[in-house]
Scaffold this motif. Structure first.
Motif, short mmCIF file in Angstrom:
data_model
loop_
_atom_site.label_atom_id
_atom_site.label_comp_id
_atom_site.label_asym_id
_atom_site.label_seq_id
_atom_site.Cartn_x
_atom_site.Cartn_y
_atom_site.Cartn_z
N SER A 73 15.98 -60.28 0.24
CA SER A 73 15.46 -60.85 1.43
C SER A 73 14.60 -59.89 2.21
O SER A 73 13.31 -60.20 2.39
CB SER A 73 16.18 -61.65 2.43
OG SER A 73 17.09 -62.78 2.04
N ALA A 74 14.95 -59.11 2.19
CA ALA A 74 14.12 -57.71 2.90
C ALA A 74 12.98 -57.44 2.15
O ALA A 74 11.92 -56.99 2.55
CB ALA A 74 15.21 -56.44 3.13
N LEU A 75 13.31 -57.31 0.66
CA LEU A 75 12.00 -56.94 -0.10
C LEU A 75 11.01 -57.73 -0.10
O LEU A 75 10.01 -57.32 0.00
CB LEU A 75 12.55 -56.86 -1.66
CG LEU A 75 11.53 -56.55 -2.57
CD1 LEU A 75 11.13 -55.03 -2.44
CD2 LEU A 75 12.29 -56.76 -4.03
N LEU A 76 11.46 -59.24 -0.15
CA LEU A 76 10.41 -60.20 -0.22
C LEU A 76 9.55 -60.17 1.09
O LEU A 76 8.53 -60.38 1.33
CB LEU A 76 11.12 -61.53 -0.19
CG LEU A 76 11.52 -62.17 -1.58
CD1 LEU A 76 12.26 -63.39 -1.70
CD2 LEU A 76 10.55 -61.59 -2.67
N GLN A 77 10.46 -59.89 2.40
CA GLN A 77 9.62 -59.83 3.69
C GLN A 77 8.83 -58.63 3.77
O GLN A 77 7.74 -58.83 4.52
CB GLN A 77 10.84 -59.86 4.83
CG GLN A 77 11.41 -61.42 4.91
CD GLN A 77 12.64 -61.38 6.08
OE1 GLN A 77 13.40 -60.19 6.15
NE2 GLN A 77 13.01 -62.38 6.58
N GLU A 78 9.20 -57.68 3.33
CA GLU A 78 8.34 -56.35 3.15
C GLU A 78 7.03 -56.80 2.31
O GLU A 78 6.02 -56.33 2.68
CB GLU A 78 9.00 -55.34 2.39
CG GLU A 78 8.26 -54.16 2.14
CD GLU A 78 9.00 -53.13 1.27
OE1 GLU A 78 9.04 -52.85 0.05
OE2 GLU A 78 10.25 -52.63 1.79
N ARG A 79 7.18 -57.62 1.32
CA ARG A 79 6.04 -58.18 0.67
C ARG A 79 5.16 -59.15 1.09
O ARG A 79 4.16 -59.40 0.29
CB ARG A 79 6.42 -58.44 -0.83
CG ARG A 79 7.20 -57.32 -1.55
CD ARG A 79 5.95 -56.63 -2.56
NE ARG A 79 6.90 -55.34 -2.95
CZ ARG A 79 7.15 -55.59 -4.23
NH1 ARG A 79 6.95 -56.77 -4.78
NH2 ARG A 79 7.76 -54.56 -4.86
#
Length: 93
Positions: A60-66
């Motif tokens: 989730s954090a990776l996707l939000q970062e992207r």
């Protein structure tokens, strides 16, 4: 290197990187309108997914970062769990 169940040396980080790339790239490709949504980078992204963070939260954090926006934390977690299951399915094949 890790010994697998058959006592064969396996570069587990390479296997994990490949399965995460397959699981995440399809998801990210569907959202390419945002320039921050590059392909999964096994050299930088893998460590954030597996080093001390529960996988759904890390995804989730990776996707939000992207730049992937979620309406709420529950949706972010659900998406993270689904992508983690997708990765596990790819890994199991």
């Amino acid at each position: 290197m890790t010994l697998d169940i058959d006592s064969v040396l396996t570069d587990l980080s390479q296997v994990q990187a490949a399965t995460w790339a397959l699981a995440l790239d399809g998801f990210l490709t569907g959202r390419q309108q945002d320039s921050r949504l590059g392909a999964f980078d096994p050299h930088t992204d893998l460590h954030r997914l597996v080093d001390g963070v529960r996988t759904p939260w890390a995804v989730s954090a990776l996707l939000q970062e992207r730049g992937v926006d979620f309406p709420d934390a529950r949706t972010a977690q659900r998406t993270g769990r689904e992508l983690a299951r997708r990765q596990q399915t790819v890994l199991d094949r």
